[in-house]
Design an enzyme around this catalytic site. Structure first.
Site, PDB file in Angstrom:
ATOM      1  N   TYR A 136       0.788  -1.232   0.000  1.00 29.66           N
ATOM      2  CA  TYR A 136       0.000   0.000   0.000  1.00 29.66           C
ATOM      3  C   TYR A 136       0.823   1.286   0.000  1.00 29.66           C
ATOM      4  CZ  TYR A 136      -3.695  -3.289   1.152  1.00 29.66           C
ATOM      5  OH  TYR A 136      -4.563  -4.336   1.132  1.00 29.66           O
TER       6      TYR A 136
ATOM      7  N   HIS B  80      -8.399   1.852  -5.870  1.00 29.79           N
ATOM      8  CA  HIS B  80      -7.667   0.871  -5.062  1.00 29.79           C
ATOM      9  C   HIS B  80      -6.183   1.127  -5.249  1.00 29.79           C
ATOM     10  CE1 HIS B  80     -11.248  -1.381  -4.126  1.00 29.79           C
ATOM     11  NE2 HIS B  80     -11.601  -1.217  -5.392  1.00 29.79           N
TER      12      HIS B  80
END
Length: 153
Positions: free
Chosen positions: A31, A106
């Site tokens: 991430y 995302h």
């Protein structure tokens, strides 16, 4: 005076779902190392340059996200639903129910991850889906929101 000018700008609602408050600490290899606050601060600056007002909510509660969608006076939604992507028909129904264009974001490429992450309950209703671009995906979604609003006017 500036407040009046800002209040006339079209609003974009930015929603971040569960666990995105851990951005920068949770699995940085997937991430990234930037915190959600850092990402959102940059998006506030970018939205102003695009002639947009940004309103942001991060919540680990599905109900809080749904309540925010129901109450919004925004013209477009940008959402990273986190894990709710793969589980929440209720979030999908809320977005469809307010009939606003929305962009799904995302940070990672969900299609290159575990099989349960490959399905999104939102994607088929989204105006656009951005996956795997990291924080740049939010920026691209903001630009798409600005273009959508221009085309509507």
């Amino acid at each position: 005076m500036a407040t009046r000018v800002l209040s006339t700008l079209p609003k974009v609602l930015l929603l971040n779902g569960p666990n995105l408050n851990l951005l920068g600490r949770r699995e940085p290899g997937i991430y990234g190392a930037r915190s959600l606050d850092d990402v959102v601060d940059g998006l506030y600056e970018e939205s102003a340059l695009l002639g947009l007002r940004l309103e942001h909510l991060q919540s680990n509660s599905e109900a809080a996200l749904i309540d925010c969608i129901h109450a919004t006076d925004a013209s477009v939604v940008v959402i990273n639903p986190g894990g709710l992507t793969h589980t929440s028909v209720a979030l999908r129904d809320a977005l469809v129910g307010v009939a606003l264009p929305f962009f799904e974001v995302h940070l990672s490429n969900i299609h290159a991850r575990e099989p349960f992450r490959h399905h999104s309950y939102l994607s088929d209703k989204a105006s656009g889906v951005l996956v795997g671009f990291g924080p740049l995906g939010y920026s691209l979604a903001l630009r798409a929101a600005a273009q959508t609003l221009q085309e509507q006017n």
